[in-house]
Design an enzyme around this catalytic site. Structure first.
Site, PDB file in Angstrom:
ATOM      1  N   ARG A   1       1.003  -1.163   0.155  1.00 17.77           N
ATOM      2  CA  ARG A   1       0.010  -0.153   0.081  1.00 17.77           C
ATOM      3  C   ARG A   1       0.917   1.304   0.094  1.00 17.77           C
ATOM      4  NH1 ARG A   1      -3.399  -2.499  -1.568  1.00 17.77           N
ATOM      5  NH2 ARG A   1      -5.338  -3.165  -0.562  1.00 17.77           N
TER       6      ARG A   1
ATOM      7  N   ALA B   1     -10.452  -8.573  -0.524  1.00 22.38           N
ATOM      8  CA  ALA B   1     -10.085  -7.487  -1.261  1.00 22.38           C
ATOM      9  C   ALA B   1     -10.645  -6.233  -0.660  1.00 22.38           C
ATOM     10  CB  ALA B   1     -10.641  -7.465  -2.704  1.00 22.38           C
ATOM     11  N   ASP B   2      -9.981  -5.043  -0.194  1.00 22.92           N
ATOM     12  CA  ASP B   2     -10.452  -4.208   0.401  1.00 22.92           C
ATOM     13  C   ASP B   2     -10.927  -3.172  -0.838  1.00 22.92           C
ATOM     14  OD1 ASP B   2      -8.131  -2.523  -0.552  1.00 22.92           O
ATOM     15  OD2 ASP B   2      -7.249  -2.525   1.489  1.00 22.92           O
ATOM     16  N   SER B   3     -11.496  -1.839  -0.491  1.00 22.82           N
ATOM     17  CA  SER B   3     -11.704  -0.952  -1.647  1.00 22.82           C
ATOM     18  C   SER B   3     -10.362  -0.388  -2.728  1.00 22.82           C
ATOM     19  CB  SER B   3     -12.448   0.274  -0.957  1.00 22.82           C
ATOM     20  OG  SER B   3     -11.397   0.917  -0.382  1.00 22.82           O
TER      21      SER B   3
ATOM     22  N   PHE C   1     -10.302  -3.597  -5.081  1.00 16.46           N
ATOM     23  CA  PHE C   1     -11.303  -3.414  -5.863  1.00 16.46           C
ATOM     24  C   PHE C   1     -11.153  -2.432  -7.003  1.00 16.46           C
ATOM     25  CE2 PHE C   1     -15.893  -3.203  -7.138  1.00 16.46           C
ATOM     26  CZ  PHE C   1     -16.001  -4.525  -7.695  1.00 16.46           C
TER      27      PHE C   1
END
Lengths: 333, 80
Positions: A122, B37-39, B42
């Protein structure tokens, strides 16, 4: 030659403050080209005929405003200055993206258009803030690119911030600390306990946990935190500093003659303090972990912070920060 | 593009993106429940689908896509 893509329409003083800052920094950065995205007529008018070298304008017809929902905005306003600039960076024509506009939309441009570096879980947002200990200040990562975090993310953010502190801020073996609710090893919720363990296993100069009141003291060169806490912390620091300065000014100027004279006598000291806490010279907040540096400066910025942010971006490009990340994370996969 | 070709492309994409065995990807695979899966995952996936298939997937439609099979069906019925 390095190329910086600039969203010329973001922020309260756009495009004038942005164009003025570019014109001011251009003679200093002789190996850099600046591409301005936005209202062609408005931008053109601000550039004198004899200063057009290494400057390009790309006309766009839309603007992403602060009230736009970030992901929807970047998917719908395809001809906005920010999105067109991001696609320009994605195509490889520029090495970095800079904007003063909607922070969420800029993060979305970074993550979804420019894209994550392979191996980076991330991306995270990292400003440099002033500290009492050092003129170089400290970095805090993540201040809100992620609402949910995992321990592994925090380790990668620490590694990226470490490269940045070494290469861009010239700090040798920067110290890294984890923001937690206590200094002891076992403090915090499972996320922070696990992050602590993982950080300890790295080859970073990890000095353990720090608490919120340690940050501005400058106990570490890099503070790692989850995005939720980091965002709340940053806002608390900004808000507290703003209120104290306002109250100080108010109490000195609105309480008769004696405080006014006192303020006059204390002026050199107050000026030195102001200089120490001058955040403009640290540049903008950087989204680390995407395929090109994406940099955000406050929407209310005037020429000075924009000027320093352009210098900061140029240094990131000169040091090939993203290239370093790509090498590192391709090995660690 | 046939349904099978679309499925294979999407399966390759998911295998690479989420680092899971290509053999484990079926049409029933649910993005949220099976891939965690997170936002961000996605939206990345939806934009990747748009780039790969040259399709435009409006947000309202994207929100309804929950499984690999639904994504394959969507791409198939919106091919140029």
């Amino acid at each position: 030659m390095k190329t910086i893509a600039i969203d010329a329409m973001g922020g309260e003083n756009a495009p004038k403050a942005i164009v003025d800052a570019v014109l001011k920094v251009k003679p200093k950065l002789r190996d850099t080209k600046f591409v301005l995205f936005g209202d062609e007529e408005k931008i053109k008018r601000l550039i004198p005929e004899d200063k057009k070298d290494r400057l390009e304008i790309i006309a766009t017809s839309e603007i992403i405003v602060d009230s736009d929902e970030p992901v929807k905005a970047i998917r719908r306003k395809k001809d906005s200055s920010m999105v067109v600039a991001a696609n320009y960076v994605k195509s490889g024509k520029a090495g970095a993206l800079f904007s003063l506009g909607n922070t969420g939309a800029l993060l979305a441009c970074g993550i979804f258009i420019i894209g994550r570096i392979k191996g980076v879980e991330r991306p995270a947002l990292m400003p440099t803030l002033p500290s009492a200990k050092s003129e170089q200040g400290f970095n805090i990562i993540d201040v809100g690119a992620n609402a949910q975090s995992k321990p592994e993310y925090l380790v990668q953010w620490a590694q990226m911030a470490n490269f940045y502190a070494e290469k861009v801020r010239n700090i040798n073996k920067p110290t890294v600390a984890l923001l937690n609710n206590g200094a002891e090893d076992d403090k915090g919720d499972p996320l922070h306990q696990e992050a602590y363990k993982l950080l300890k296993e790295t080859n970073l100069n990890f000095i353990g946990n720090v608490e919120g009141n340690d940050l501005m003291e400058g106990k570490a060169d890099i503070i790692v935190t989850d995005g939720f806490t980091g965002n709340a912390t940053l806002k608390a620091i900004e808000g507290t500093a703003g209120v104290i300065l306002r109250l100080l000014k108010d109490s000195l100027l609105n309480n008769g003659l004696r405080p006014k004279v006192g303020a006059l006598l204390a002026k050199p000291g107050l000026t030195a303090l102001k200089k120490r806490f001058d955040t403009a010279r640290y540049g903008g907040a950087v989204l680390l972990g995407v395929n090109a540096p994406v940099v955000k400066t406050h929407g209310r910025s005037n020429i000075r912070p924009i000027y320093y942010t352009l210098l900061q971006i140029d240094k990131m490009l000169s040091q090939d920060l993203v290239g370093e990340y790509k090498k590192y994370f391709s090995k660690s996969r | 593009m046939t349904e099978e070709e679309i499925f294979n492309k999407i399966a390759d994409m998911i295998s690479e993106r989420f680092s899971i065995d290509r053999d484990k990807i079926t049409k029933d695979l649910n993005f949220q429940n099976d891939l965690d899966a997170d936002s961000i995952d996605f939206v990345e996936l939806v934009m990747d689908l748009e780039d790969t298939f040259g399709a435009e997937i409006p947000d309202d439609d994207a929100e309804k896509l929950q499984t690999v099979g639904e994504a394959v069906e969507y791409i198939k019925s919106h091919q140029n």
